[in-house]
Write an enzyme that holds these catalytic residues in place. Structure first.
Site, PDB file in Angstrom:
ATOM      1  N   PHE A 185      40.710  44.846  32.356  1.00  0.00           N
ATOM      2  CA  PHE A 185      41.392  43.675  32.873  1.00  0.00           C
ATOM      3  C   PHE A 185      42.858  44.027  33.092  1.00  0.00           C
ATOM      4  O   PHE A 185      43.508  44.617  32.219  1.00  0.00           O
ATOM      5  CB  PHE A 185      41.330  42.507  31.883  1.00  0.00           C
ATOM      6  CG  PHE A 185      39.943  42.013  31.572  1.00  0.00           C
ATOM      7  CD1 PHE A 185      38.888  42.221  32.446  1.00  0.00           C
ATOM      8  CD2 PHE A 185      39.697  41.314  30.388  1.00  0.00           C
ATOM      9  CE1 PHE A 185      37.608  41.761  32.154  1.00  0.00           C
ATOM     10  CE2 PHE A 185      38.433  40.846  30.088  1.00  0.00           C
ATOM     11  CZ  PHE A 185      37.383  41.072  30.964  1.00  0.00           C
ATOM     12  N   CYS A 186      43.390  43.671  34.259  1.00  0.00           N
ATOM     13  CA  CYS A 186      44.818  43.813  34.542  1.00  0.00           C
ATOM     14  C   CYS A 186      45.259  45.272  34.343  1.00  0.00           C
ATOM     15  O   CYS A 186      44.606  46.198  34.827  1.00  0.00           O
ATOM     16  CB  CYS A 186      45.602  42.842  33.672  1.00  0.00           C
ATOM     17  SG  CYS A 186      47.330  42.653  34.123  1.00  0.00           S
TER      18      CYS A 186
END
Length: 333
Positions: free
Chosen positions: A119-120
């Protein structure tokens, strides 16, 4: 006795999810994995998953918003898991040098068949393993330049919410983590399961567009160029509805078309026509956010001529249709 839904993806047993955390983890993205896979929704027909939070830096980690979290598992959870989630941390992930034992554990997990997703800026951890070399990946748009400089062998996709395959997935910033998780639920157990979880989370099961619609577009405006070009660009910004040509702009700048095009590219990094196209898209964004006029009227006002031309160029630049963009940003504005 807990009811379990059979899943061919996980061989009739519980799906095992490990969330690999580093010091000062970001709690939103970490909580996304817990919300998607850590809640027992078997009564709604969602296959059961067990989630374990793990780290090699524990057992106690300081969270990015100022409290401590106690973890019960170390890196052995990566040997156990079917899916391994690497969320971003509170520290800027691009400057972290990941310990070899962590990278080796991620490589070994993927080699035995586990699925890895980030994520991210957690994408920097997956990239550090070398597993993404030669593949497509994405991360938060603010880290694009750092990611590309640090990992040139990875095909960076700047305009998507998530991408991946072959048990390696990456997502863009914050809420794109939800998009990726719902996509994987859809892959594992079908649209009904993904829709059930999306309804419980009160989020759309699928979002159109990509992260480019959230990026502060870096195309220079008239105030960013030298004085001898500035007057022409200011005039263009106020006359987007006209049929604009390089020849006309060159005359206004008292230059030959060739000299004007050369000076323009040196000042803005693009061609005059591409700059005009971008300004028309930016103007249409403002009108979609702040007015209720039709797409046809907007197209005429900003110089696209037709709604079809506006949709074509708007979707290419923004990653969303004008109608979808208005639905997302009109009320916020």
């Amino acid at each position: 006795m807990r009811k379990r839904t059979a899943s061919p993806a996980w061989r009739e047993r519980e799906h095992r999810v490990a969330v690999l955390m580093f010091d000062r983890p970001a709690m939103f993205e970490t909580s996304v994995a817990i919300e998607v896979w850590g809640n027992d929704r078997t009564e709604q027909g969602v296959p059961y998953s067990e989630v374990r939070l793990c780290s090699n830096e524990g057992p106690t980690l300081r969270v990015d918003v100022g409290f401590d979290i106690h973890l019960e598992h170390g890196l052995e959870a990566l040997d156990w898991a079917d899916t391994i989630v690497v969320p971003n941390g509170g520290r800027p992930n691009p400057v972290i040098e990941y310990e070899p034992v962590v990278l080796d554990a991620l490589r070994a997990a993927h080699a035995r068949g586990a699925r890895l997703l980030s994520f991210c800026s957690g994408a920097f951890a997956l990239a550090a393993t070398g597993l993404l070399d030669g593949r497509e990946a994405t991360t938060h748009w603010t880290y694009m330049h750092q990611f590309r400089a640090r990992h040139p062998s990875i095909a960076l996709e700047p305009d998507v919410l998530y991408c991946g395959g072959d048990r390696l997935y990456t997502s863009a910033g914050t809420s794109a983590a939800i998009d990726l998780c719902l996509h994987l639920l859809r892959e594992d157990w079908g649209a009904d399961v993904a829709n059930t979880v999306a309804r419980r989370m009160v989020v759309p099961p699928h979002r159109d567009g990509g992260q480019s619609q959230y990026i502060e577009q870096p195309m220079p405006s008239s105030i960013d160029v030298d004085a001898d070009l500035r007057a022409v660009l200011v005039w263009v910004e106020g006359n987007l509805e006209r049929h604009l040509t390089v020849e006309e702009l060159a005359r206004r700048a008292a230059m030959t078309p060739r000299t004007f095009a050369r000076r323009f590219r040196a000042a803005t990094g693009t061609t005059p026509l591409q700059w005009i196209l971008h300004q028309r898209v930016v103007a249409s964004q403002r009108m979609l956010e702040t007015t209720t006029v039709s797409v046809d009227e907007i197209a005429a006002t900003v110089g696209f001529g037709s709604a079809a031309a506006l949709r074509q160029h708007f979707t290419k630049v923004v990653g969303s249709t004008p109608s979808a963009y208005r639905a997302t940003f009109r009320h916020a504005a």
